[in-house]
Design a protein around this motif. Structure first.
Motif, PDB file in Angstrom:
ATOM      1  N   LEU A  49       0.827  -1.222   0.000  1.00 56.65           N
ATOM      2  CA  LEU A  49       0.000   0.000   0.000  1.00 56.65           C
ATOM      3  C   LEU A  49       0.860   1.270   0.000  1.00 56.65           C
ATOM      4  O   LEU A  49       0.371   2.356  -0.289  1.00 56.65           O
ATOM      5  CB  LEU A  49      -0.935  -0.001   1.215  1.00 56.65           C
ATOM      6  CG  LEU A  49      -1.914  -1.182   1.262  1.00 56.65           C
ATOM      7  CD1 LEU A  49      -2.691  -1.185   2.578  1.00 56.65           C
ATOM      8  CD2 LEU A  49      -2.879  -1.156   0.075  1.00 56.65           C
ATOM      9  N   HIS A  50       2.131   1.119   0.342  1.00 53.93           N
ATOM     10  CA  HIS A  50       3.043   2.276   0.294  1.00 53.93           C
ATOM     11  C   HIS A  50       3.785   2.334  -1.043  1.00 53.93           C
ATOM     12  O   HIS A  50       4.615   3.211  -1.239  1.00 53.93           O
ATOM     13  CB  HIS A  50       4.058   2.215   1.442  1.00 53.93           C
ATOM     14  CG  HIS A  50       3.415   2.297   2.794  1.00 53.93           C
ATOM     15  ND1 HIS A  50       4.136   2.382   3.960  1.00 53.93           N
ATOM     16  CD2 HIS A  50       2.123   2.302   3.175  1.00 53.93           C
ATOM     17  CE1 HIS A  50       3.313   2.433   5.003  1.00 53.93           C
ATOM     18  NE2 HIS A  50       2.081   2.376   4.537  1.00 53.93           N
ATOM     19  N   GLY A  51       3.506   1.380  -1.919  1.00 52.13           N
ATOM     20  CA  GLY A  51       4.163   1.345  -3.226  1.00 52.13           C
ATOM     21  C   GLY A  51       3.622   2.435  -4.137  1.00 52.13           C
ATOM     22  O   GLY A  51       2.626   3.107  -3.811  1.00 52.13           O
ATOM     23  N   ASP A  52       4.251   2.551  -5.300  1.00 49.45           N
ATOM     24  CA  ASP A  52       3.919   3.644  -6.223  1.00 49.45           C
ATOM     25  C   ASP A  52       2.450   3.605  -6.659  1.00 49.45           C
ATOM     26  O   ASP A  52       1.736   4.609  -6.586  1.00 49.45           O
ATOM     27  CB  ASP A  52       4.858   3.528  -7.435  1.00 49.45           C
ATOM     28  CG  ASP A  52       4.677   4.706  -8.359  1.00 49.45           C
ATOM     29  OD1 ASP A  52       4.604   5.842  -7.839  1.00 49.45           O
ATOM     30  OD2 ASP A  52       4.545   4.493  -9.581  1.00 49.45           O
ATOM     31  N   GLN A  62      -9.516   5.167   2.137  1.00 46.91           N
ATOM     32  CA  GLN A  62     -10.970   5.180   2.369  1.00 46.91           C
ATOM     33  C   GLN A  62     -11.507   3.757   2.511  1.00 46.91           C
ATOM     34  O   GLN A  62     -12.709   3.552   2.544  1.00 46.91           O
ATOM     35  CB  GLN A  62     -11.710   5.846   1.187  1.00 46.91           C
ATOM     36  CG  GLN A  62     -11.138   7.155   0.712  1.00 46.91           C
ATOM     37  CD  GLN A  62     -11.183   8.197   1.815  1.00 46.91           C
ATOM     38  OE1 GLN A  62     -12.089   8.175   2.646  1.00 46.91           O
ATOM     39  NE2 GLN A  62     -10.211   9.074   1.845  1.00 46.91           N
ATOM     40  N   GLY A  63     -10.621   2.785   2.531  1.00 47.25           N
ATOM     41  CA  GLY A  63     -11.054   1.389   2.615  1.00 47.25           C
ATOM     42  C   GLY A  63     -10.456   0.708   3.834  1.00 47.25           C
ATOM     43  O   GLY A  63     -10.853   0.958   4.967  1.00 47.25           O
ATOM     44  N   ILE A  64      -9.418  -0.104   3.601  1.00 47.50           N
ATOM     45  CA  ILE A  64      -8.849  -0.901   4.694  1.00 47.50           C
ATOM     46  C   ILE A  64      -8.327  -0.010   5.829  1.00 47.50           C
ATOM     47  O   ILE A  64      -8.410  -0.402   7.004  1.00 47.50           O
ATOM     48  CB  ILE A  64      -7.749  -1.867   4.171  1.00 47.50           C
ATOM     49  CG1 ILE A  64      -7.176  -2.739   5.291  1.00 47.50           C
ATOM     50  CG2 ILE A  64      -6.628  -1.132   3.448  1.00 47.50           C
ATOM     51  CD1 ILE A  64      -8.173  -3.589   6.031  1.00 47.50           C
ATOM     52  N   ALA A  65      -7.841   1.186   5.516  1.00 48.15           N
ATOM     53  CA  ALA A  65      -7.314   2.042   6.592  1.00 48.15           C
ATOM     54  C   ALA A  65      -8.415   2.379   7.597  1.00 48.15           C
ATOM     55  O   ALA A  65      -8.164   2.445   8.814  1.00 48.15           O
ATOM     56  CB  ALA A  65      -6.713   3.323   6.006  1.00 48.15           C
ATOM     57  N   ARG A  66      -9.645   2.563   7.126  1.00 46.05           N
ATOM     58  CA  ARG A  66     -10.744   2.877   8.048  1.00 46.05           C
ATOM     59  C   ARG A  66     -11.087   1.671   8.926  1.00 46.05           C
ATOM     60  O   ARG A  66     -11.400   1.807  10.105  1.00 46.05           O
ATOM     61  CB  ARG A  66     -11.984   3.300   7.270  1.00 46.05           C
ATOM     62  CG  ARG A  66     -11.843   4.651   6.598  1.00 46.05           C
ATOM     63  CD  ARG A  66     -13.219   5.146   6.202  1.00 46.05           C
ATOM     64  NE  ARG A  66     -13.138   6.318   5.349  1.00 46.05           N
ATOM     65  CZ  ARG A  66     -14.202   6.951   4.885  1.00 46.05           C
ATOM     66  NH1 ARG A  66     -15.410   6.528   5.178  1.00 46.05           N
ATOM     67  NH2 ARG A  66     -14.058   8.017   4.113  1.00 46.05           N
ATOM     68  N   VAL A  83      -5.678 -11.719   8.973  1.00 42.80           N
ATOM     69  CA  VAL A  83      -4.732 -11.908   7.856  1.00 42.80           C
ATOM     70  C   VAL A  83      -3.989 -10.602   7.587  1.00 42.80           C
ATOM     71  O   VAL A  83      -2.762 -10.594   7.407  1.00 42.80           O
ATOM     72  CB  VAL A  83      -5.467 -12.399   6.585  1.00 42.80           C
ATOM     73  CG1 VAL A  83      -4.503 -12.501   5.406  1.00 42.80           C
ATOM     74  CG2 VAL A  83      -6.135 -13.749   6.837  1.00 42.80           C
ATOM     75  N   VAL A  84      -4.713  -9.489   7.600  1.00 35.69           N
ATOM     76  CA  VAL A  84      -4.052  -8.191   7.393  1.00 35.69           C
ATOM     77  C   VAL A  84      -3.029  -7.961   8.520  1.00 35.69           C
ATOM     78  O   VAL A  84      -1.898  -7.532   8.270  1.00 35.69           O
ATOM     79  CB  VAL A  84      -5.079  -7.031   7.348  1.00 35.69           C
ATOM     80  CG1 VAL A  84      -4.382  -5.712   7.044  1.00 35.69           C
ATOM     81  CG2 VAL A  84      -6.182  -7.308   6.319  1.00 35.69           C
ATOM     82  N   ALA A  85      -3.413  -8.312   9.738  1.00 33.82           N
ATOM     83  CA  ALA A  85      -2.512  -8.111  10.885  1.00 33.82           C
ATOM     84  C   ALA A  85      -1.268  -8.984  10.754  1.00 33.82           C
ATOM     85  O   ALA A  85      -0.149  -8.539  11.053  1.00 33.82           O
ATOM     86  CB  ALA A  85      -3.250  -8.409  12.186  1.00 33.82           C
ATOM     87  N   ALA A  86      -1.452 -10.215  10.286  1.00 34.70           N
ATOM     88  CA  ALA A  86      -0.296 -11.115  10.152  1.00 34.70           C
ATOM     89  C   ALA A  86       0.713 -10.582   9.133  1.00 34.70           C
ATOM     90  O   ALA A  86       1.916 -10.822   9.249  1.00 34.70           O
ATOM     91  CB  ALA A  86      -0.774 -12.506   9.743  1.00 34.70           C
ATOM     92  N   LEU A  87       0.224  -9.845   8.142  1.00 39.03           N
ATOM     93  CA  LEU A  87       1.121  -9.283   7.124  1.00 39.03           C
ATOM     94  C   LEU A  87       1.800  -7.996   7.608  1.00 39.03           C
ATOM     95  O   LEU A  87       2.721  -7.495   6.969  1.00 39.03           O
ATOM     96  CB  LEU A  87       0.334  -8.982   5.841  1.00 39.03           C
ATOM     97  CG  LEU A  87      -0.244 -10.186   5.098  1.00 39.03           C
ATOM     98  CD1 LEU A  87      -1.143  -9.732   3.951  1.00 39.03           C
ATOM     99  CD2 LEU A  87       0.871 -11.079   4.565  1.00 39.03           C
ATOM    100  N   THR A  92       1.869  -1.208  11.714  1.00 44.95           N
ATOM    101  CA  THR A  92       1.679  -0.164  10.700  1.00 44.95           C
ATOM    102  C   THR A  92       1.127  -0.820   9.440  1.00 44.95           C
ATOM    103  O   THR A  92       1.710  -1.779   8.935  1.00 44.95           O
ATOM    104  CB  THR A  92       3.025   0.521  10.359  1.00 44.95           C
ATOM    105  OG1 THR A  92       3.557   1.027  11.570  1.00 44.95           O
ATOM    106  CG2 THR A  92       2.843   1.646   9.357  1.00 44.95           C
ATOM    107  N   LEU A  93       0.007  -0.281   8.944  1.00 48.47           N
ATOM    108  CA  LEU A  93      -0.635  -0.888   7.780  1.00 48.47           C
ATOM    109  C   LEU A  93       0.164  -0.598   6.514  1.00 48.47           C
ATOM    110  O   LEU A  93       0.292   0.554   6.098  1.00 48.47           O
ATOM    111  CB  LEU A  93      -2.055  -0.317   7.656  1.00 48.47           C
ATOM    112  CG  LEU A  93      -2.922  -0.855   6.537  1.00 48.47           C
ATOM    113  CD1 LEU A  93      -3.075  -2.361   6.622  1.00 48.47           C
ATOM    114  CD2 LEU A  93      -4.296  -0.179   6.571  1.00 48.47           C
TER     115      LEU A  93
END
Ligand SMILES: C[S@@+](CC[C@H](N)C(=O)[O-])C[C@H]1O[C@@H](n2cnc3c(N)ncnc32)[C@H](O)[C@@H]1O
Length: 281
Positions: A49-52, A62-66, A83-87, A92-93
């Motif tokens: 998500l921090h990629g270009d 406006q999606g997963i960050a919320r 699963v998101v947490a395991a990654l 930090t998301l």
């Protein structure tokens, strides 16, 4: 094939699709018997998500960050968020799972995954991301051929996700055709088709096509993040689910109002009903 999912990873549409996918896998997992997970348009499986690409659109904010920041939240989203947490073990998301990675992590030892991606570069990335798991097979073929190439499976239970980019005019028709083929080959198959909510007249035709797919029953779940009065923007998205496992409707009735409120960008809303009702006979 210009579409690259990396620009849209983790947006409101991904959140809806992936929460529904996680619930489908959880409900299928209630019985010991193995199931096969098929993904006809799989993407690369893992997104930065921090990629270009993701940074250029910022859609994930406006999606997963919320969702990531939401407290309290329904217990029904915990599988997905685990699963998101395991990654993102440091809290930090940054990394976001695509449907293949979610399915890989939420399925069990006895289950099998068959993933397909047509874009050669994305297919290579998908293969690389999945290579450590012997339960996973990656195919670099035509997604619309998946029902006839891979069904019926040796497992009696199957979940097929159909998630095309909807860039070509014929993709809505092809979805309905694929559901028809899948149900024709395995009547009990659970088939989930994701779709965008943009042009409502086109959407009506799409739903009419799905109604003729021959599925024994089909649930429709939709989430609007803004009023669907402009056909140009992604106002929301939906999933049509043939043969949904018992319990899914009730779970979505709890989740959709919560998601509509959390992901609102304007006048939000939701809809949950049966596109095809199970016939009494
Ligand atoms: C919406 S993305 C898939 C996202 C993925 N299912 C997820 O949830 O993480 C659609 C994918 O379909 C691929 N694609 C486009 N046309 C295709 C086709 N005809 N057959 C198979 N894959 C295709 C694109 O390269 C893209 O990766």
């Amino acid at each position: 094939m210009n579409y690259r999912h990396a620009f849209h990873a983790g947006n409101h549409a991904d959140v809806l699709k992936h929460i529904v996918l996680a619930r489908l896998l959880a409900l299928l997992g209630k019985k010991d018997a193995p199931y096969a997970y098929l993904d006809s348009h799989a993407g690369i499986g893992l997104y930065d998500l921090h990629g270009d690409a993701a940074s250029r659109t910022g859609e994930w904010l406006q999606g997963i960050a919320r969702l990531w920041a939401a407290t309290p939240r329904p217990a029904l989203v915990e599988d997905y968020l685990s699963v998101v947490a395991a990654l993102n073990p440091n809290g930090t998301l940054r990394y976001y799972p695509g449907s293949p990675e979610l399915a890989r992590r939420l399925s069990r030892e006895q289950d099998r995954l068959q993933l397909n991606e047509k874009h050669p570069e994305d297919g290579r990335l998908l293969k690389d991301n999945m290579k450590a798991d012997r339960r996973v097979a990656v195919h670099l073929g035509e997604g619309w051929h998946v029902p006839r190439a891979l069904l019926p499976t040796r497992e009696k239970r199957v979940l097929l996700l159909i998630d095309p980019p909807f860039e070509q005019l014929d993709e809505m028709e092809r979805c309905a055709q694929s559901v028809k083929e899948a149900i024709g080959r395995m009547r009990q198959a659970v088939v989930a088709v994701w779709y965008p909510i943009k042009d409502l007249r086109q959407l009506k035709r799409f739903h009419q096509g799905l109604e003729k797919s021959g599925a024994p029953k089909m649930l429709r779940a939709e989430l609007y993040v803004q009023s669907p009065d402009s056909a140009e923007r992604l106002n929301g998205s939906g999933l049509a689910i043939a043969n949904p496992p018992w319990g899914l409707e009730e779970e979505l009735r709890e989740l959709l109002p919560w998601l509509a409120q959390l992901l609102a960008q304007g006048e939000s809303g939701w809809r949950l009903d049966w596109l095809i009702e199970e016939s009494a006979g």
